[in-house]
Design a protein around this motif. Structure first.
Motif, PDB file in Angstrom:
ATOM      1  N   ASP A   1      -7.072  -4.623   0.921  1.00 16.53           N
ATOM      2  CA  ASP A   1      -7.935  -3.683   0.220  1.00 16.53           C
ATOM      3  C   ASP A   1      -7.388  -2.282   0.480  1.00 16.53           C
ATOM      4  OD1 ASP A   1      -9.884  -1.883  -0.529  1.00 16.53           O
ATOM      5  OD2 ASP A   1     -11.555  -3.104   0.207  1.00 16.53           O
TER       6      ASP A   1
ATOM      7  N   GLU B   1      -8.098   0.622  -0.778  1.00  9.99           N
ATOM      8  CA  GLU B   1      -9.058   1.722  -0.623  1.00  9.99           C
ATOM      9  C   GLU B   1      -9.613   1.746   0.802  1.00  9.99           C
ATOM     10  OE1 GLU B   1      -9.240   4.182  -2.511  1.00  9.99           O
ATOM     11  OE2 GLU B   1      -7.942   3.183  -3.963  1.00  9.99           O
TER      12      GLU B   1
ATOM     13  N   PHE C   1      -6.875   3.175   2.992  1.00  6.65           N
ATOM     14  CA  PHE C   1      -6.738   4.640   2.929  1.00  6.65           C
ATOM     15  C   PHE C   1      -7.865   5.310   3.715  1.00  6.65           C
ATOM     16  CE2 PHE C   1      -4.366   3.841  -1.201  1.00  6.65           C
ATOM     17  CZ  PHE C   1      -3.126   4.103  -0.640  1.00  6.65           C
ATOM     18  N   ALA C   2      -9.037   4.703   3.692  1.00  4.97           N
ATOM     19  CA  ALA C   2     -10.177   5.272   4.418  1.00  4.97           C
ATOM     20  C   ALA C   2      -9.938   5.271   5.925  1.00  4.97           C
ATOM     21  CB  ALA C   2     -11.452   4.495   4.072  1.00  4.97           C
TER      22      ALA C   2
ATOM     23  N   LYS D   1       1.388   6.298  -2.949  1.00  5.08           N
ATOM     24  CA  LYS D   1       0.343   6.800  -2.047  1.00  5.08           C
ATOM     25  C   LYS D   1       0.373   5.950  -0.782  1.00  5.08           C
ATOM     26  CE  LYS D   1      -4.712   7.492  -2.158  1.00  5.08           C
ATOM     27  NZ  LYS D   1      -5.896   7.289  -3.022  1.00  5.08           N
TER      28      LYS D   1
ATOM     29  N   GLN E   1       0.230   2.118  -1.858  1.00  9.83           N
ATOM     30  CA  GLN E   1       0.021   1.809  -3.263  1.00  9.83           C
ATOM     31  C   GLN E   1       1.101   2.491  -4.095  1.00  9.83           C
ATOM     32  OE1 GLN E   1      -3.709   3.296  -4.917  1.00  9.83           O
ATOM     33  NE2 GLN E   1      -3.866   1.362  -6.036  1.00  9.83           N
TER      34      GLN E   1
ATOM     35  N   ASN F   1      -2.691  -3.797   3.727  1.00 12.86           N
ATOM     36  CA  ASN F   1      -3.247  -3.442   2.430  1.00 12.86           C
ATOM     37  C   ASN F   1      -2.145  -2.830   1.568  1.00 12.86           C
ATOM     38  OD1 ASN F   1      -6.061  -3.937   3.357  1.00 12.86           O
ATOM     39  ND2 ASN F   1      -5.582  -2.176   4.688  1.00 12.86           N
TER      40      ASN F   1
END
Lengths: 288, 748, 81, 159
Positions: free
Chosen positions: B177, B179, B182-183, B303, B316, B346
């Motif tokens: 995942d 996202e 990145f968090a 990213k 990503q 991820n």
């Protein structure tokens, strides 16, 4: 395409004057053959001038200058024991053109008469005050180098006129010239910008200055104001700054695949500083 | 008796550096390349090409050309087979335009005449009427809603709805995942990168000599990386049976992927059939640039999130590749290679293959991978800079290793990335002091490598020497490598073996020399073929001694008895077994045919120092070190050559090489003057370190080495330049004006 | 049954699954099963795929064995230069 | 179109040929004289694969017309070995693997030979700039430069 190999300039001139269609003179051929191969220019008449006596000679003139025959190559200039001592900038400018192989054939007069805005030897010859000798149906005449190119691919030579020699003036004491160009690689490129400066000094003080820029306008640009900016001064930071501004202001370039207006203008200033320093050092006695 | 010579140490011949068998021919000018062949009665051909980027062909009038003295034939698309489908149709459409000229330089007709000059004049006399169509040459513009459609219906089923018809293939993969990843990061950097189309830049233009008769039998001589592929494609395009066309591969003057497909061969054959004479066809350099296959240009977004300890939390990437006027831009390779060096929880990658009015892209050394590495390794470098982390520590911390999951799905087998990173970090280059104005960059790179269909045949001569016939054109010294591997198995000197590239009538099918497969796959087949010959040699010895075959073993060129039933016999040298082979059972040969599936991937780490002139933006590469895993270097000098050649091409790509199109859609730099490949004075010596982490899929541990070497340079140089000027360089090539603008942006 | 992992671009074609379970002892049998049971994937198979079995990229061989517990991942077919 | 009769020497041998004035010396060597050692990589003087010497001077044979060869002495790669004895540069190029595909090799050998005749002790920089007009796409030039430098050293010792 018809090929002729005349034995005299008069014969060559008569051939050219009487020719129909596109006429080209063949000396080193490093432009003529590329244009032929690329289908840019296929001459109807090709006149090889290398069999004319004296066309390969590099000789001292009576007043201490130099006379280069029309077929003198870059390699012959670089190998000459004395020419480069007098005019290192002219010799180096010529030497920058193409490869070692091209140097074996390419001529400064061909470089001039091909009339490319980016011709490396032309700004150097202009700065040196070189003169082109031509003969034609109306007789012989001498033309300052800066008056030869009329625009990209065009010269001021008339139909039937043929270049015979190039004359460089006497070097004189306390003089120096230099030429630099900017290219993306270290070799084998066409100049994005070229700059030549020819100076004389007395002690530290500049007594005369001629500057020319290449590839920043349809023809090489003579920066007449360089003399005003430099003569009577030493080459201090202020002089270099003035020269940079002058060089930039003298540019009228185009955006093309080899460079942008902005980059060419900026780099003209950079080269002007660097070239001035080399010419100045040479004028003061530094060895080329 | 199953013979297995597998070993990864204690070699006698493998790992030595003998002279190459084609050396003498190549230093004396005798080696015959594509354009060096002649045939009695030969004609010369020239191709008429579209000057327009996109135009409907209304009419082709060759009457003036055909009326010229010496002109023997003109062909257009009507002279080729109809009804082809798939990639064969694509290739034919590229070889000779059908209804529409799709790019500047697209072939529309061809002529054969008794001299090259007449052919050229006649080509110019062919008149073509066009109706101009709107064109697009930029990848991002070609995806925009208002872009002209190059060819409706070209997209395959992979493309999601709603995308422009110019997007013809789509690839998406990943796991975890992103996202959430990145968090978790302490720093996330997202950047946009572009690269321009570059050309393989082989010095030998495409050239061929073809003969084809009305009986459907033909001969073709050409410079190619794969002559069976040429045979297959040409036969289809000319409507003849594959086996009736014999294709011989000439010496090849560089390929780098660009000679894996065809451009002119069917044209020469079609002209030959029509004129009933052999036809020679040689591209000019301008034609090579305009109408062969450069690589894709790209537009990429990457990213990456990183913790302050250097752990990558998510990555990503979106990779848009323009592949010219046909499907094929290797977007999936770009996406799959992008994050391959890293062990990521991820990760998500997307690739778009986009058509434009440019020549059909062809493979170029690790197709798609160098661009991905440029974007990804640039972001990692920036993360290291901003977090104050050592670039080697970060890469080692996140490196892919055996058992970790690759970014594109499967678990890694034994791989050598960590070994290259450690060797690079230990290299004196990494700790050498930098001068003012210089910057240092490092980058990793990855390439899959490939096996592919392979046939090799080995024949013993009566004097105990051996000949090997392989079907993979020698593009980097592979004949020497094959001979070394055969020498190792046979136990005879390297010099006693001659390796020949067989024509299509002399050997079974071979896939192209591509995917860094030759030393791996042809090498494996050569070893197996030699083993088969050795088995037969042992059998002959057993017969002479009248002992069981199992009781004979092979060592260092001798059959030797062993075991309880062996008896006491003096070893028989290979020459004693081949001398009378005709009388002891017939010729002794070995052959091997397979599609070996154990190609090992290869990783590399490069270090580069670049010096930037702050006043002009000009960059010079002042020091370069290549560290790469070769599995096992069969001929180390040629492995070094592959490392150095790939690095040099990468340097060109990074700094000066690019296809420049004008607003009119025409290529502006179709020559070596303005398509600026590195010259000798541009480069430093290129230092090499060969790391050897054996590939379990090859008897001697070989991994392909040809392609990986071009993967890291773009990023390594971009990192070096960015570190030298203090501004991140996101666009290639880093031409001086771009670097200068970056410097100005920093000052301003 | 063998679990075959799909690249995410294929998932919409099989109702969002990230892997599919199919019968097969070889690469060829597995591809046949996919073609039979998931016809939406047929064009992708036609365009060319490689099958990664326990980390080995099988580019074209249909006879490569696949074990019950093998890790099997579909991958787009590789090209090389 | 009429052809011109030309007499010249190639590698010491007298040759004559007829050629169209548009044909280059390279065309003549390859298509009329059967000497295919010189290669055409670009036809515009940018790659050096066609390098030959004309009266001892290194040139691109693609940038010279065949008709200009009248009375000239041409040297090509086919002429640099002495019978079966290779020129030291030829030996070193094989030994150093200073060639991969070999298409640029004839031109580089001619150019390097010309350099060593003029300058028996060149620096690395001098070798690199002298050979800047000889493009090689395979090697990154590394092994070529080393081979030329080492040949120079060996020839100096031998003389």
């Amino acid at each position: 395409m018809q090929y002729f190999k005349p034995a005299t300039f008069e014969e060559a001139s008569a051939l050219a004057a009487g020719a129909e269609g596109i006429t080209r003179f063949l000396a080193g051929g490093t432009d003529v053959l590329v244009q032929l191969r690329s289908d840019l220019v296929t001459p109807d008449v090709l006149i090889d001038i290398k069999a004319i006596p004296g066309t390969h000679d590099i000789t001292r003139t009576e007043d201490g200058g130099w006379r280069l025959g029309v077929a003198v190559t870059g390699a012959e200039m670089s190998e000459h024991p004395d020419l480069g001592r007098d005019w290192p900038g002219v010799v180096e400018a010529m030497d920058l053109i193409g490869s070692t192989q091209v140097q074996g054939r390419a001529t400064p007069i061909g470089n001039l008469c091909n009339a490319s805005p980016a011709a490396d030897s032309v700004p150097a010859m202009i700065a040196a005050g070189a003169v082109l000798s031509v003969v034609g149906p109306d007789g012989a005449r001498d033309i300052p180098v800066e008056e030869v190119p009329a625009g990209p691919g065009k010269t001021t030579l008339k139909k039937g006129e043929i270049a015979t020699a190039l004359t460089l003036p006497p070097r004189g004491a306390q003089g120096g010239d230099a030429y630099l160009r900017f290219i993306p690689r270290t070799e084998m490129d066409i100049a994005v910008v070229g700059c030549a400066i020819n100076l004389t000094v007395e002690g530290e003080v500049i007594t005369s200055a001629r500057m020319a820029l290449g590839a920043v306008a349809p023809t090489a640009v003579v920066v007449h104001a360089a003399a005003d900016a430099l003569v009577g001064r030493t080459l201090d930071d202020a002089a270099l700054k003035a020269l940079t501004d002058l060089a930039e202001a003298s540019c009228n370039p185009i955006d093309d695949k080899r460079g942008t207006v902005k980059f060419r203008t900026h780099t003209a200033g950079v080269l002007a500083r660097r070239v001035a320093q080399i010419a100045y050092d040479r004028a003061k006695g530094a060895k080329a | 008796m199953a013979l297995d010579s597998s070993k990864t140490t204690d070699f006698k011949y493998v790992g030595t550096r003998p002279d190459r068998p084609d050396g003498l021919d190549k230093v004396t000018g005798r080696a015959k390349f594509g354009a060096d062949a002649t045939a009695p009665g030969m004609l010369f051909a020239a191709i008429k090409r579209s000057p327009h980027a996109h135009a409907k062909i209304l009419k082709i009038d060759a009457s003036k050309a055909l009326a010229m003295d010496g002109v023997k034939a003109v062909v257009t698309r009507a002279d080729f087979a109809e009804g082809l489908t798939g990639e064969t149709w694509n290739v034919l459409e590229n070889v000779m335009a059908g209804e529409t000229a799709l790019y500047d330089g697209h072939a529309v007709a061809a002529v054969a005449a008794t001299s090259a000059l007449i052919a050229r004049d006649a080509m110019k006399a062919i008149e073509v009427e066009y109706e101009l169509l709107p064109h697009v040459t930029d990848v991002d513009k070609a995806m925009a809603a208002d872009a002209p459609v190059i060819r409706a219906g070209a997209a395959d089923a992979s493309v999601p709805e709603g995308l422009h018809p110019n997007v013809v293939r789509y690839y998406e993969s990943g796991h975890g995942d992103v996202e959430a990843g990145f968090a978790e990061a302490d720093l996330v950097i997202e950047d946009h990168f572009t690269t321009e189309a570059t050309h393989q830049g082989y010095i030998e233009p495409h050239a061929c000599l073809g003969t084809l008769g009305a009986d459907g039998k033909g001969e073709l001589w050409c410079c190619t990386q794969g002559h069976w592929n040429v045979q297959k494609l040409c036969a289809a395009m000319l409507g003849i049976e594959t086996s009736q066309l014999r294709v011989t591969a000439s010496e090849i003057g560089g390929g780098f992927g660009g000679k894996t497909t065809i451009f002119i061969e069917p044209v020469a054959l079609a002209l030959s059939r029509k004129a009933n004479r052999p036809v020679k066809l040689v591209m000019t350099r301008a034609e090579v640039f305009r109408a062969s296959g450069p690589t894709s240009s790209t537009s990429m977004d990457v990213k990456i999130g990183m913790k302050s300890d250097g752990t990558i939390t998510a990555a990503q990437g979106t990779f848009r590749l323009q592949g010219g006027a046909f499907p094929g831009g290797p977007c999936e390779m770009t996406a799959m290679c992008a994050f391959a060096p890293y062990n990521l929880t991820n990760v998500h990658q997307v690739g778009y293959d986009v058509m434009t009015n440019r020549p059909k892209q062809a493979a170029y050394r690790a197709p798609g991978s160098p661009m991905a590495a440029f974007a990804v390794e640039s972001v990692i470098d920036e993360l290291c800079n901003q977090l104050g982390l050592d670039p080697f520590e970060v890469r080692l911390k996140n490196a892919s290793r055996e058992g970790t999951r690759a970014s594109f799905g499967p678990k890694w087998p034994r791989i050598g990335l960590v070994e290259t990173l450690e060797a690079a970090r230990a290299h004196p280059h990494y700790t050498a002091p930098l001068k003012e104005g210089q910057g240092r960059g490092i980058s990793c790179g990855f390439w899959f490598n490939h096996g592919g269909e392979t046939s090799v045949s080995l024949a013993m001569s009566e004097d105990g020497s051996a000949q090997i016939m392989v079907g993979t054109p020698d593009i980097g010294g592979s004949r020497a490598s094959m001979a070394l591997m055969a020498a190792e198995v046979l136990g005879i000197p390297y010099e006693n073996i001659r390796c020949t590239i067989a024509d299509t009538s002399s050997l079974g099918y071979n896939e192209i020399s591509h995917g860094s497969r030759v030393t791996y796959a042809s090498g494996l087949a050569t070893i197996k073929a030699a083993e088969a010959a050795v088995e037969e040699l042992c059998r002959r010895a057993a017969a002479k001694w009248d002992i069981p075959e199992e009781a004979v073993y092979w060592e260092d060129g001798y059959a030797k008895p062993s075991g309880p039933n062996a008896g006491d016999h003096a070893p028989l040298h290979i020459t004693e077994l081949t001398a009378d082979m005709g009388a002891t059972g017939g010729p002794i040969n070995g052959h091997f045919e397979a599609t070996p599936e154990g190609a090992g991937v290869s990783f590399a780490t490069h270090i580069v120092d670049a010096e930037v002139d702050p006043e002009t933006g000009a960059t010079k590469v002042v020091r370069y070190t290549v560290v790469q895993d070769a599995g096992k270097a069969i001929h180390p000098t040629y492995v070094e050559g592959q490392f150095q050649g790939g690095a040099a091409q990468g340097i060109g790509w990074a700094l000066n090489e690019e296809y420049i199109y004008g607003e009119d859609g025409r290529l502006q730099n179709a020559g070596f003057l303005d398509y600026r490949i590195p010259v000798a004075s541009d480069l430093p010596f290129i230092d090499t370190v060969i790391v050897e982490v054996p590939n379990p899929g090859h008897p001697f541990g070989v991994r392909g080495v040809g392609e990986t070497s071009i993967c890291p340079p773009l990023a390594a140089i971009a990192n070096a330049v960015s570190n030298a000027v203090g501004v991140r360089m996101r666009q290639l090539p880093m031409r001086p004006s771009r670097v200068l603008e970056a410097l100005e942006s920093k000052d301003g | 049954m063998v679990d075959v992992a799909l690249w995410s671009g294929l998932r919409p074609l099989v109702g969002g699954q990230d892997s599919i379970a199919v019968e097969g002892r070889t690469v060829g049998q597995i591809l046949d099963s996919i073609r039979r049971n998931y016809p939406a994937l047929a064009p992708t198979l036609d365009a060319g795929v490689s099958v990664v079995v326990d980390g080995r990229v099988i580019a074209s061989s249909l006879t490569e064995p696949v074990g019950e517990n093998s890790e099997v991942v579909l991958m787009m077919r590789l090209k090389g230069g | 179109m009429s052809k011109t009769h030309v007499t010249a020497k190639v590698n010491g041998d007298a040759v004559e040929f007829l050629c169209d004035p548009r044909e280059t010396l390279l065309d003549v060597l390859r298509d009329r004289l059967g000497l295919t050692g010189a290669k055409e990589g670009c036809g515009t003087g940018d790659c050096g694969a066609c390098s030959v010497t004309v009266d001892g001077r290194l040139v691109c044979s693609c940038l010279m017309l065949g008709v200009e060869a009248e009375g000239k002495e041409i040297g090509t790669v086919e002429g640099i070995a002495d019978g079966e004895t290779l020129h030291p540069l030829q030996k070193k190029f094989i030994e150093y693997a200073a060639l991969q595909c070999g298409i640029c090799t004839p031109g580089i050998l001619i150019a390097a030979k010309s350099l060593l005749e003029k300058n028996p002790d060149p620096t690395e920089t001098e070798v690199r700039y002298w050979l800047a007009g000889n493009l090689c796409r395979c090697t990154g030039y590394d092994k070529i430069i080393r081979a030329v430098m080492d040949t120079a050293a060996e020839m100096r010792e031998a003389s």
